[in-house]
Design a protein around this motif. Structure first.
Motif, mmCIF file in Angstrom:
data_model
loop_
_atom_site.group_PDB
_atom_site.id
_atom_site.type_symbol
_atom_site.label_atom_id
_atom_site.label_comp_id
_atom_site.label_asym_id
_atom_site.label_seq_id
_atom_site.Cartn_x
_atom_site.Cartn_y
_atom_site.Cartn_z
ATOM 1 N N SER A 137 37.616 15.754 19.711
ATOM 2 C CA SER A 137 37.130 16.507 18.552
ATOM 3 C C SER A 137 35.765 17.107 18.859
ATOM 4 O O SER A 137 34.905 16.445 19.454
ATOM 5 C CB SER A 137 37.027 15.600 17.319
ATOM 6 N N ASN A 139 33.806 17.960 16.486
ATOM 7 C CA ASN A 139 32.943 17.509 15.392
ATOM 8 C C ASN A 139 32.391 16.134 15.756
ATOM 9 O O ASN A 139 33.152 15.172 15.900
ATOM 10 C CB ASN A 139 33.746 17.436 14.093
ATOM 11 N N VAL A 233 45.188 11.132 17.615
ATOM 12 C CA VAL A 233 44.092 11.283 18.570
ATOM 13 C C VAL A 233 44.309 10.375 19.778
ATOM 14 O O VAL A 233 43.950 10.721 20.912
ATOM 15 C CB VAL A 233 42.731 11.004 17.895
#
Length: 307
Positions: A137, A139, A233
């Protein structure tokens, strides 16, 4: 159709499972479907409504017919064994309450099936998994969140439901966590420094208010994090690392147990850390061979130390 008396009995049994054994809602739903399916079959099989009197007169031949019917619907032996276990539990409770002999049901044998042993990751693969997770990710807070969750699975041996069930009341995380596991059973697990650091890093980056009583791990909109997000993930990470499909979030818990035992950990202590009711479950869970178990036995048993 299920008779009113049978349905009332089923509801009574499910309430007893929740009150006495602390069964989860998902477990109760599965139990309800399994036993309701059995009761519906018996209504069709017998050609009449199955009240409590009729249910108490079930014979071995009836059980065989139900099992054959169930297998004929492409239900595997493992699933059939689960359904039979639920039916037996229901009949054990019903026979005690109504005072009849349930031997015909309780003596039915579950089909044999080969139990799949867990496949833990190698220690270096587990470390690579945790280190690579944050790359999935862009973020920073999401990357830190995912890494914190999986670090807890591997560092503390938590189930994914236990990790995602943590609330902000545990903050700041100390040297131990009190976990409520299956059946409402509590256990205390030590928290290693890397796990504490991973959670602290996530907490520092999380954009949402982490108030007491609220979920610790949040989704992108601020609600409780969904297990599927962790699974996705992890899947992306194992694909990047070239790890097998067995490298799942739950495999991190398997790896925790196996690596502890291989490092000389005590099987009983690992049983407590995992929250297993049975030592045999822990033995299978750790995927250790007989030679390793004998080595542990030899070191621990007083007679072995006399050699």
């Amino acid at each position: 159709m299920i008779s009113a008396a049978a349905r009332d009995a089923l509801e009574g049994w499910l309430k007893a499972q929740k009150a006495l054994k602390g069964a989860s809602e998902n477990t109760l739903d599965a139990y309800g479907r399994d036993v309701a399916g059995f009761l519906s079959f018996m209504t069709e099989h017998k050609g009449e409504s199955q009240g409590l009197g009729a249910l108490s007169a079930i014979e071995i031949s009836d059980m065989r017919s139900w099992m054959a019917f169930t297998r004929g619907r492409d239900v595997g032996p493992r699933s059939l064994a689960r359904k039979l276990s639920a039916v037996k539990s229901f009949y054990r409770w019903l026979s005690e309450r109504e005072g009849f002999d349930a031997t015909a049901v309780l003596s039915a044998r579950a089909p044999k099936f080969q139990r799949k042993l867990p496949r833990p990751l190698a220690p270096d693969a587990a470390r690579d998994m945790i280190e690579t997770l944050e790359m999935q990710s862009e973020n920073p807070w999401i990357a830190a969140r995912d890494q914190a969750v999986v670090t807890l699975l591997y560092g503390c041996g938590l189930r994914i439901s236990e990790a995602l069930g943590l609330t902000c009341d545990v903050l700041p995380i100390g040297d131990a966590l009190r976990i409520v596991g299956k059946g409402g059973k509590e256990r205390v697990v030590p928290v290693i420094a890397p796990a504490r650091d991973a959670v602290a890093r996530y907490v520092g980056l999380c954009p949402f208010d982490l108030e007491p009583g609220k979920p610790l791990f949040r989704g992108v909109r601020g609600g409780a994090l969904n297990p599927r997000s962790v699974q996705k993930v992890t899947e992306a990470t194992r694909n990047q690392l070239g790890l097998p499909a067995s490298a799942t979030p739950h495999a991190m818990r398997h790896s925790f147990a196996t690596h502890l035992l291989n490092a000389g950990g005590d099987l009983r202590a690992i049983q407590e850390l995992l929250g297993h009711a049975s030592l045999s479950t822990t033995q299978a869970y750790t995927a250790v061979d007989t030679g390793r178990l004998l080595e542990v036995y030899d070191m621990a048993h007083p007679k072995g130390r006399l050699r």
